[in-house]
Enzyme design. Structure first.
Site, mmCIF file in Angstrom:
data_model
loop_
_atom_site.group_PDB
_atom_site.id
_atom_site.type_symbol
_atom_site.label_atom_id
_atom_site.label_comp_id
_atom_site.label_asym_id
_atom_site.label_seq_id
_atom_site.Cartn_x
_atom_site.Cartn_y
_atom_site.Cartn_z
ATOM 1 N N GLY A 1 44.973 47.333 35.198
ATOM 2 C CA GLY A 1 43.555 47.640 35.058
ATOM 3 C C GLY A 1 43.123 48.818 35.923
ATOM 4 O O GLY A 1 43.929 49.711 36.195
ATOM 5 N N LYS B 1 46.639 40.875 43.056
ATOM 6 C CA LYS B 1 45.179 40.883 42.941
ATOM 7 C C LYS B 1 44.665 39.577 42.356
ATOM 8 O O LYS B 1 43.540 39.162 42.640
ATOM 9 C CB LYS B 1 44.693 42.099 42.157
ATOM 10 C CG LYS B 1 45.244 42.242 40.741
ATOM 11 C CD LYS B 1 44.373 41.626 39.683
ATOM 12 C CE LYS B 1 44.919 41.866 38.287
ATOM 13 N NZ LYS B 1 44.067 41.300 37.229
ATOM 14 N N GLU C 1 46.478 33.178 36.256
ATOM 15 C CA GLU C 1 47.821 33.588 36.692
ATOM 16 C C GLU C 1 48.003 33.486 38.197
ATOM 17 O O GLU C 1 49.115 33.303 38.694
ATOM 18 C CB GLU C 1 48.108 35.017 36.225
ATOM 19 C CG GLU C 1 48.340 35.190 34.726
ATOM 20 C CD GLU C 1 49.771 34.883 34.309
ATOM 21 O OE1 GLU C 1 50.491 34.208 35.066
ATOM 22 O OE2 GLU C 1 50.154 35.317 33.210
ATOM 23 N N ARG D 1 38.882 35.077 35.526
ATOM 24 C CA ARG D 1 39.266 33.662 35.442
ATOM 25 C C ARG D 1 39.892 33.179 36.751
ATOM 26 O O ARG D 1 39.788 32.000 37.101
ATOM 27 C CB ARG D 1 40.215 33.441 34.266
ATOM 28 C CG ARG D 1 41.558 34.120 34.394
ATOM 29 C CD ARG D 1 42.382 33.991 33.124
ATOM 30 N NE ARG D 1 41.766 34.718 32.024
ATOM 31 C CZ ARG D 1 42.305 34.803 30.820
ATOM 32 N NH1 ARG D 1 43.453 34.203 30.567
ATOM 33 N NH2 ARG D 1 41.721 35.496 29.866
ATOM 34 N N ASN D 2 40.563 34.099 37.486
ATOM 35 C CA ASN D 2 41.147 33.713 38.766
ATOM 36 C C ASN D 2 40.073 33.424 39.802
ATOM 37 O O ASN D 2 40.175 32.471 40.570
ATOM 38 C CB ASN D 2 42.097 34.810 39.251
ATOM 39 C CG ASN D 2 43.369 34.862 38.430
ATOM 40 O OD1 ASN D 2 44.262 34.041 38.584
ATOM 41 N ND2 ASN D 2 43.442 35.833 37.525
ATOM 42 N N SER E 1 42.690 36.188 25.208
ATOM 43 C CA SER E 1 41.624 37.179 25.223
ATOM 44 C C SER E 1 42.162 38.592 25.425
ATOM 45 O O SER E 1 41.693 39.541 24.786
ATOM 46 C CB SER E 1 40.595 36.836 26.315
ATOM 47 O OG SER E 1 41.209 36.759 27.585
#
Length: 333
Positions: free
Chosen positions: A141, A196, A286, A260-261, A13
């Site tokens: 980010g 993060k 990740e 997703r995390n 993505s």
């Protein structure tokens, strides 16, 4: 300005979002896109969409510039954006030699650490391929691929030891919905992007075991202080931990519906095994791999990191998420 030739390496993505940003930027450029799966390559060539990620995004590249031949896109390009999961980067690059990357600028959009070596991607590129540090940049980010696909205003930090390197790539990403910020803290932003993800896993676990928003706020306020302590030890320079590349990226990853995390952590908190959560998500979190790497790295620095320690205990030592989070709650202030 001369035409730039850019390779995007990866088919997920975030790689899809980067292809979109580069395509929407009005500077002259040629974009090559590599992904491993031949069927996906053929699908995108024919239908102009990634069938697996951000499928609403129209792919504007000519068919011949989308390929499963990694050496070809590297040879054709002068800037290479790496965007495969850190755990699989060595495998993806196994045919690449140092001479293939000579004189190339490498931009890491990978928010993880290379397992076994426990190296940041930038350090791995230097040691494995001899890429000079001034030829390396890091994208951080706060920015989710899903919001890029919707063209919602987003901010990216481009960090490099070389201002010219950072500026060059920032100029290629800048669009009406993407704003770029430059930084010289390549190590801090890269470690911050790794940490993060671990804190987002912790946030998800807390939600999964039943903690509410009030505790989440305490967790994340402690997380940014924990990050600051770690960065001050591994790369002690003058930085403002409240800048978007650190605090902003942490907040969006810990709270966003697109994280997703956080989703992975939420599943762990609800009782999923690591394997079952990974299979159901069908995406790489990740933070899972980063947790083990940071645990190993911190054996050298001995920084007080109770949140990272709790996540590691749950994911790798199979401690109860309920018990570990209750113990963590007693330590936070």
């Amino acid at each position: 300005m001369r035409t730039r030739k850019i390779a995007v390496v990866g088919g997920g993505s975030w790689a899809t979002a980067i292809v979109k940003m580069l395509s929407d930027n009005d500077r002259e450029k040629t974009i090559y896109w590599w992904m491993r799966n031949k069927e996906t390559v053929e699908y995108i060539r024919q239908y102009r969409h990634n069938p697996n990620y951000l499928s609403a995004v129209e792919i504007k590249l000519p068919a011949k510039q989308i390929t499963d031949n990694l050496l070809q896109v590297i040879q054709e390009s002068e800037l290479i954006v790496l965007n495969v999961p850190a755990a699989f980067l060595k495998d993806a690059m196994h045919e690449v030699k140092s001479e293939d990357l000579k004189g190339k600028y490498i931009i890491s959009a990978i928010k993880g650490i290379i397992p076994d070596e426990n190296q940041l991607v930038g350090d791995y590129l230097q040691s494995a391929f001899g890429v000079p540090i001034e030829y390396i940049a890091v994208i951080s980010g706060p920015c989710h691929a899903e919001e890029v696909s919707l063209e919602k205003l987003s901010y990216l930090t481009i960090a490099s030891d070389s201002l010219d390197t950072a500026t060059t790539f920032a100029d290629l990403l800048d669009t009406r919905y993407i704003k770029t910020v430059l930084s010289d803290d390549i190590y801090g932003t890269e470690y911050g992007a790794v940490l993060k993800n671990i804190y987002a896993v912790a946030s998800g676990i807390c939600h999964g075991v039943g903690f509410g928003d009030n505790f989440q706020a305490v967790l994340i306020s402690n997380a940014i202080r924990e990050m600051a302590r770690f960065l001050a030890n591994v790369h002690p320079i003058n930085r403002d931990i409240n800048e978007s590349a650190y605090l902003g990226d942490l907040l969006v990853t810990a709270y966003s519906q697109f994280s997703r995390n956080r989703t992975f952590g939420n599943m762990i908190g609800k009782g999923y095994t690591v394997r079952s959560a990974q299979l159901e998500m069908n995406m790489i979190a990740e933070g899972y791999y980063a947790s083990k790497c940071i645990h190993q790295i911190n054996k050298t620095y001995q920084v007080e990191m109770p949140i990272c320690r709790a996540v590691y205990a749950i994911l790798y030592e199979k401690h109860s998420p309920h018990i570990e989070m209750k113990l963590l709650a007693e330590l936070l202030t």
